[in-house]
Design a protein around this motif. Structure first.
Motif, PDB file in Angstrom:
ATOM      1  N   THR A  16       0.812  -1.240   0.095  1.00  0.00           N
ATOM      2  CA  THR A  16      -0.040   0.011   0.054  1.00  0.00           C
ATOM      3  C   THR A  16       1.019   1.151   0.023  1.00  0.00           C
ATOM      4  OG1 THR A  16      -1.468  -1.081   1.240  1.00  0.00           O
ATOM      5  CG2 THR A  16      -1.872   1.216   1.276  1.00  0.00           C
ATOM      6  N   PRO A  17       0.695   2.082  -0.993  1.00  0.00           N
ATOM      7  CA  PRO A  17       1.411   3.193  -0.911  1.00  0.00           C
ATOM      8  C   PRO A  17       1.232   4.080   0.559  1.00  0.00           C
ATOM      9  CG  PRO A  17       0.063   3.194  -2.935  1.00  0.00           C
ATOM     10  CD  PRO A  17      -0.246   2.281  -2.048  1.00  0.00           C
ATOM     11  N   ASN A  18       2.553   4.430   0.799  1.00  0.00           N
ATOM     12  CA  ASN A  18       2.578   5.105   2.077  1.00  0.00           C
ATOM     13  C   ASN A  18       3.548   6.397   2.146  1.00  0.00           C
ATOM     14  OD1 ASN A  18       3.059   5.920   5.142  1.00  0.00           O
ATOM     15  ND2 ASN A  18       2.869   3.902   5.853  1.00  0.00           N
ATOM     16  N   LEU A  19       3.136   7.471   2.214  1.00  0.00           N
ATOM     17  CA  LEU A  19       4.106   8.712   2.060  1.00  0.00           C
ATOM     18  C   LEU A  19       5.263   8.863   3.341  1.00  0.00           C
ATOM     19  CD1 LEU A  19       1.374  11.444   1.146  1.00  0.00           C
ATOM     20  CD2 LEU A  19       3.124  10.369  -0.294  1.00  0.00           C
ATOM     21  N   THR A  57       1.390   6.182  -8.704  1.00  0.00           N
ATOM     22  CA  THR A  57       0.178   6.292  -7.528  1.00  0.00           C
ATOM     23  C   THR A  57       0.844   7.281  -6.407  1.00  0.00           C
ATOM     24  OG1 THR A  57      -0.992   4.826  -8.388  1.00  0.00           O
ATOM     25  CG2 THR A  57      -1.665   5.326  -6.255  1.00  0.00           C
ATOM     26  N   LEU A  58       2.167   6.689  -5.837  1.00  0.00           N
ATOM     27  CA  LEU A  58       2.835   7.239  -4.540  1.00  0.00           C
ATOM     28  C   LEU A  58       3.044   8.745  -5.029  1.00  0.00           C
ATOM     29  CD1 LEU A  58       3.829   6.800  -1.931  1.00  0.00           C
ATOM     30  CD2 LEU A  58       6.053   6.289  -3.053  1.00  0.00           C
ATOM     31  N   ILE A  59       3.419   9.032  -6.307  1.00  0.00           N
ATOM     32  CA  ILE A  59       3.772  10.443  -6.583  1.00  0.00           C
ATOM     33  C   ILE A  59       2.533  11.418  -6.768  1.00  0.00           C
ATOM     34  CG2 ILE A  59       4.697  12.258  -8.426  1.00  0.00           C
ATOM     35  CD1 ILE A  59       6.734   9.890  -9.118  1.00  0.00           C
ATOM     36  N   VAL A 230      12.361  -2.454  -9.658  1.00  0.00           N
ATOM     37  CA  VAL A 230      10.862  -2.015  -9.582  1.00  0.00           C
ATOM     38  C   VAL A 230      10.451  -2.040  -8.210  1.00  0.00           C
ATOM     39  CG1 VAL A 230       8.554  -2.397 -10.061  1.00  0.00           C
ATOM     40  CG2 VAL A 230      10.321  -2.960 -11.906  1.00  0.00           C
ATOM     41  N   PRO A 231      10.251  -0.721  -7.595  1.00  0.00           N
ATOM     42  CA  PRO A 231       9.765  -0.766  -6.050  1.00  0.00           C
ATOM     43  C   PRO A 231       9.019  -1.720  -5.699  1.00  0.00           C
ATOM     44  CG  PRO A 231      10.494   1.254  -6.704  1.00  0.00           C
ATOM     45  CD  PRO A 231       9.995   0.450  -8.071  1.00  0.00           C
ATOM     46  N   ARG A 232       7.823  -2.090  -6.314  1.00  0.00           N
ATOM     47  CA  ARG A 232       6.797  -2.779  -5.624  1.00  0.00           C
ATOM     48  C   ARG A 232       7.429  -4.314  -5.795  1.00  0.00           C
ATOM     49  NH1 ARG A 232       1.637  -2.650  -9.410  1.00  0.00           N
ATOM     50  NH2 ARG A 232       1.399  -0.689  -8.439  1.00  0.00           N
ATOM     51  N   LEU A 233       8.026  -4.834  -6.703  1.00  0.00           N
ATOM     52  CA  LEU A 233       8.848  -5.944  -6.663  1.00  0.00           C
ATOM     53  C   LEU A 233       9.705  -6.271  -5.319  1.00  0.00           C
ATOM     54  CD1 LEU A 233       9.082  -7.047 -10.516  1.00  0.00           C
ATOM     55  CD2 LEU A 233       7.346  -7.937  -8.819  1.00  0.00           C
TER      56      LEU A 233
END
Length: 305
Positions: A16-19, A57-59, A230-233
């Motif tokens: 989950t994107p977390n700032l 999405t994070l950006i 790739v950050p997600r991976l």
């Protein structure tokens, strides 16, 4: 879970994107700076593209967090909208009052009136669209037409599109040339290099409360290669590797734990090449190895004679 085992306050590699966990990677930082500069200058269209998992999405969320008054933002995370639904969603996101069942003509009129009023009050309306590559062609054209609304000094609405590289391919089509010409700023996100992958992992671990390294050097290098930066991976592999190390009672995830994580993850780009080869290719490879060994043996025998 493994939190108490590694003395962590929370899981460091959630998807989950977390700032709070945002890593200052160069292309992301440049994209965010470009977005803020373009919006400050009142440009109509800005585009950010990148492969799946690179943090678009994070950006987008970081930009929403950064845009304070006089900006007023509307974020549409679901691109599967008809032109009419998009207008209605935009009007509601901007806080405009709509009748119970307005016609699309009425929505358009109220939207134009509302945008004109907001700009007259010194506000700066901004529309952010995530996964923009999936926008229907008619909806994408509606977005372009909305940016036609302007005063003598500035646009009534600015738009930032976030999408996968397929968005660039769509915009290259002749029927989208008008929209393509209106995009004044464009950014492309990049994957992390090997050094940045290690820094990314340590950054997230530190945010989660880690007081010592939880990955060996070999493990970090393996994650960098398998994830292709790739950050997600990276998150997926690192989380699974920690779980593997926890199951083995280890204080750090090593090469073996990452290998197990890779084997359990279909999307990785790791070179676990032997298990993935087709049977016929395996037989051929084995035959070549055997032939090579035989030739070496013959040379040795010949030398002995």
């Amino acid at each position: 879970m493994y939190l108490s085992h590694f003395q962590l306050a929370e899981r460091p590699f959630r998807l989950t994107p977390n700032l709070a966990y945002r890593f200052q990677e160069q292309s992301q930082a440049e994209a965010l700076t470009t977005l803020r500069v373009a919006l400050a200058e009142g440009e109509g269209f800005i585009k950010v593209t990148g492969e799946v998992g690179l943090g678009k999405t994070l950006i987008c969320r970081a930009l929403l967090e950064a845009l304070r008054p006089p900006y007023i933002t509307a974020w549409l995370p679901d691109p599967h909208l008809s032109p009419g639904t998009l207008r209605t969603a935009l009007a509601r996101e901007l806080g405009l009052d709509l009748p119970a069942r307005p016609t699309q003509q009425k929505v358009h009129e109220l939207l134009q009136e509302g945008l004109t009023r907001l700009v007259a009050e010194g506000r700066k309306p901004v529309l952010l669209i995530d996964e923009a590559q999936a926008l229907p062609a008619s909806t994408l054209e509606t977005v372009r037409l909305l940016t036609n609304l302007e005063t003598e000094q500035r646009k009534l609405l600015q738009v930032a599109l976030f999408g996968q590289p397929e968005l660039d391919h769509r915009l290259a089509r002749p029927d989208f040339r008008q929209l393509r010409q209106r995009i004044t700023y464009s950014c492309r996100l990049q994957a992390l290099d090997r050094q940045a992958v290690g820094e990314y992992i340590e950054h997230r671990l530190a945010r989660a409360g880690a007081e010592q390294p939880l990955f060996t050097t070999a493990a970090r290098a393996r994650i960098a290669r398998a994830s292709d930066g790739v950050p997600r991976l990276i998150n997926i592999l690192a989380d699974k590797a920690l779980l593997s190390a926890y199951g083995r009672g280890k204080t750090r995830a090593d090469w073996f734990d990452v290998r197990r994580a890779i084997a359990d993850t279909d999307a990785t780009e790791d070179r676990l090449w032997w298990p993935r080869l087709q049977p016929a290719v395996r037989v051929t490879a084995f035959g070549l190895v055997a032939l090579g060994a035989y030739l070496v043996l013959e040379v040795v025998r010949g030398g002995a004679v």
